[in-house]
Design a protein around this motif. Sequence first.
Motif, mmCIF file in Angstrom:
data_model
loop_
_atom_site.group_PDB
_atom_site.id
_atom_site.type_symbol
_atom_site.label_atom_id
_atom_site.label_comp_id
_atom_site.label_asym_id
_atom_site.label_seq_id
_atom_site.Cartn_x
_atom_site.Cartn_y
_atom_site.Cartn_z
ATOM 1 N N ALA A 118 0.828 -1.210 0.000
ATOM 2 C CA ALA A 118 0.000 0.000 0.000
ATOM 3 C C ALA A 118 0.863 1.261 0.000
ATOM 4 O O ALA A 118 0.575 2.236 -0.706
ATOM 5 N N LEU A 119 1.949 1.248 0.777
ATOM 6 C CA LEU A 119 2.823 2.424 0.849
ATOM 7 C C LEU A 119 3.558 2.657 -0.475
ATOM 8 O O LEU A 119 3.744 3.784 -0.905
ATOM 9 N N GLU A 120 3.950 1.547 -1.137
ATOM 10 C CA GLU A 120 4.619 1.670 -2.446
ATOM 11 C C GLU A 120 3.706 2.337 -3.468
ATOM 12 O O GLU A 120 4.158 3.042 -4.366
ATOM 13 N N LEU A 121 2.383 2.098 -3.337
ATOM 14 C CA LEU A 121 1.417 2.677 -4.287
ATOM 15 C C LEU A 121 0.955 4.071 -3.851
ATOM 16 O O LEU A 121 0.040 4.634 -4.445
ATOM 17 N N HIS A 122 1.575 4.619 -2.769
ATOM 18 C CA HIS A 122 1.259 5.975 -2.248
ATOM 19 C C HIS A 122 -0.207 6.101 -1.871
ATOM 20 O O HIS A 122 -0.830 7.149 -2.108
ATOM 21 N N LEU A 123 -0.776 5.051 -1.284
ATOM 22 C CA LEU A 123 -2.178 5.111 -0.850
ATOM 23 C C LEU A 123 -2.249 5.748 0.538
ATOM 24 O O LEU A 123 -1.352 5.596 1.349
ATOM 25 N N LYS A 124 -3.343 6.445 0.796
ATOM 26 C CA LYS A 124 -3.536 7.120 2.087
ATOM 27 C C LYS A 124 -4.006 6.102 3.121
ATOM 28 O O LYS A 124 -5.032 5.460 2.941
ATOM 29 N N PRO A 125 -3.264 5.917 4.244
ATOM 30 C CA PRO A 125 -3.705 4.919 5.230
ATOM 31 C C PRO A 125 -4.511 5.528 6.381
ATOM 32 O O PRO A 125 -4.269 6.653 6.809
ATOM 33 N N ILE A 126 -5.482 4.744 6.866
ATOM 34 C CA ILE A 126 -6.149 5.028 8.146
ATOM 35 C C ILE A 126 -5.932 3.781 9.004
ATOM 36 O O ILE A 126 -6.234 2.669 8.561
ATOM 37 N N VAL A 127 -5.382 3.952 10.191
ATOM 38 C CA VAL A 127 -5.106 2.792 11.059
ATOM 39 C C VAL A 127 -6.267 2.598 12.026
ATOM 40 O O VAL A 127 -6.685 3.540 12.714
ATOM 41 N N VAL A 128 -6.797 1.382 12.042
ATOM 42 C CA VAL A 128 -7.886 1.036 12.957
ATOM 43 C C VAL A 128 -7.369 -0.046 13.904
ATOM 44 O O VAL A 128 -7.028 -1.150 13.478
ATOM 45 N N ILE A 129 -7.265 0.301 15.195
ATOM 46 C CA ILE A 129 -6.812 -0.684 16.193
ATOM 47 C C ILE A 129 -8.078 -1.324 16.760
ATOM 48 O O ILE A 129 -8.846 -0.696 17.497
ATOM 49 N N ASN A 130 -8.293 -2.578 16.347
ATOM 50 C CA ASN A 130 -9.568 -3.271 16.594
ATOM 51 C C ASN A 130 -9.447 -4.238 17.783
ATOM 52 O O ASN A 130 -8.352 -4.532 18.239
ATOM 53 N N LYS A 131 -10.587 -4.719 18.234
ATOM 54 C CA LYS A 131 -10.681 -5.690 19.352
ATOM 55 C C LYS A 131 -10.145 -5.099 20.653
ATOM 56 O O LYS A 131 -9.421 -5.758 21.405
ATOM 57 N N ILE A 132 -10.505 -3.807 20.925
ATOM 58 C CA ILE A 132 -10.053 -3.177 22.175
ATOM 59 C C ILE A 132 -10.764 -3.791 23.381
ATOM 60 O O ILE A 132 -10.363 -3.576 24.519
ATOM 61 N N ASP A 133 -11.824 -4.596 23.113
ATOM 62 C CA ASP A 133 -12.543 -5.262 24.214
ATOM 63 C C ASP A 133 -11.874 -6.575 24.617
ATOM 64 O O ASP A 133 -12.298 -7.227 25.561
ATOM 65 N N ARG A 134 -10.809 -6.998 23.901
ATOM 66 C CA ARG A 134 -10.136 -8.268 24.216
ATOM 67 C C ARG A 134 -9.420 -8.188 25.556
ATOM 68 O O ARG A 134 -8.779 -7.181 25.857
ATOM 69 N N PRO A 135 -9.507 -9.260 26.355
ATOM 70 C CA PRO A 135 -8.749 -9.255 27.612
ATOM 71 C C PRO A 135 -7.249 -9.123 27.314
ATOM 72 O O PRO A 135 -6.763 -9.667 26.328
ATOM 73 N N GLN A 136 -6.551 -8.380 28.174
ATOM 74 C CA GLN A 136 -5.095 -8.174 28.075
ATOM 75 C C GLN A 136 -4.673 -7.426 26.809
ATOM 76 O O GLN A 136 -3.490 -7.431 26.453
ATOM 77 N N SER A 137 -5.615 -6.773 26.133
ATOM 78 C CA SER A 137 -5.226 -5.976 24.962
ATOM 79 C C SER A 137 -4.508 -4.710 25.435
ATOM 80 O O SER A 137 -4.741 -4.234 26.554
#
Length: 608
Positions: A118-137
């Motif tokens: 994705a970075l090589e193609l110069h695409l704009k990233p949005i980071v989603v940190i998922n599963k914040i409800d997981r124990p010990q996350s």
Amino acid sequence: MSRKKNIRNIAIIAHVDHGKTTLVDAIFQNTGAFRDNQQVNVRVLDSNPQERERGITIFSKNAAAIYKDHKINIVDTPGHADFGGEVERILKMVDGVLLLVDAFEGPMPQTKFVLRKALELHLKPIVVINKIDRPQSDPVKVHDQVLDLFIALGAEEDQLDFAYLYTSAKNGVAKYSMDDEDHDMSLLLDTIIREIPPPLADDEGPFQMLVTSLDYSEYIGKIAIGRIRRGKVSPGNQLAVVSPEGVVGKGSVTKVFLFDKLQKFEVKEAASGDIVALAGIAEATVGMTLAAVDAPELLESFEISKPTLSMLFSVNDSPFAGQEGKEVTSRKIRERLMKEVMTNVALDVEETESADTFRVSGRGELHLSVLIETMRREGYELAIARPEVIMHHDEDGTLLEPIEHVTIDIPEEYTGVIIEKMGRRKAEMTHMGTLRGGMVRLEFEIPTRGLIGYNLEFTTDTKGEGILSHVFYNYQPFKGKLPSRETGALVVSETGTCVAYALSNLEDRGTFFISPNTRVYEGMVVGESTRGLDITLNVCKTKKLSNMRSSGTDESLRLTPPKILSLEQALEFINDDELLEVTPQSIRLRKKILDSNLRAKATKKANA
């Protein structure tokens, strides 16, 4: 060129099981894609039965949601490395990516692989940190790890300044900071509209589109899917198929489809910026350009990674051949494989010297086993040989083999045994670190050959608590001979029906894969020997009756339950002198040479 302000094209990329498809569910729920009383399955995009059973995405899917007068085209991509061929192409038709990362596991091998593309193609990233409800996350620590990964992959300054959110896709929760109150998925949708650039549009120029994936319909034939880079298209338009060699074919568009929610719907016209599906162009192939006949200009294409593993698919010639399947001839098998190559571009099919055998090459065991399972469900019977790694030679004539980057998460007590087993398979450790909850993360570079047949052993060694994932890394000089399966096979000596009396007397010979009343034939492999050599035995031997003994006492026998192998486990188990017989109803292991005398002679000859 102007930009289409009301369209956003975005791909969701992540490692396997980090929650991509569940996130799409949450987006659809938020945009009102379903009626209040509508029965909706979980993971709506996983429409293929195998995807539902395995719990992974295998085929990339196109969908679209309408939010605040904007059309958001969403492409869900597979997370497993074996289907990386899908991801590489999909990134060519979007303007940005949602990079999804598990709040406990952090960035994994496939995350790195797809993010680099994705970075090589110069695409704009949005980071989603998922599963914040997981124990010990630990979402905040994972955010720092993602930033480190961006820096390590050489991201540009504007890419390093990425937008990020914390989500629990399962609960439909999103927030900008862990200290914020829970909000719904509209936060994510607002971020997509704000951060992802609209597609460039040129409706007036001659038509041009890069084919990024293919679909097939029994009624309208091949369907080419891609994003229109320039111009407009309507049913009846004549288009040229352009490859680097020039124009390779022409055709007339019969139908034009756009995507809405989970369905394709027919339209009279589509314009630049739209992701469309076009029917009627029979010569269209992934990576080629569809262009106006009077301006057949080529678009920059992409390289599809080469297959690393191959298997021989043959006509089933066992004594039970033709009893369970409908499609058993080489002609039918060839037709089906050629049809698969039309849409599955990471696959390669070659004919061999034998008319009954085909060499099928793919990106890994899972990639090929999905095809075998699909054919099996369609009524085909096949004999499959052991997977082989595809080697290459460099300019100097040095033999090169594919190397995989492996990440293993295991409880601390299993570290020693795993390091020892990986070392035996010529793996080199590149990293070792601790995770929360007494877990250890190990990273290795290992020949692809070393992973064939290891999953079963890994599950046993870690008592099912370990997680192993791998992604193709590069080609390196041949590492030398690797140890083969350490145990022999239990092989049947005569055709008949297996009985409990015989199994109870043979239990000390090894672990059986079959239960009583199973039909068997001479040369069929029915278990794993406790020794390092094959043992031929009679599982059909019945109890002889006399005045003192009756047959009814068999009912009191207590047998150890058999170890039933799945398709992947069976592929991992077989040796070079064995085949896997696959039919719609059964999976059987067998020796290539069924007759025990001929088999003994062949072994003697090979050793000499």
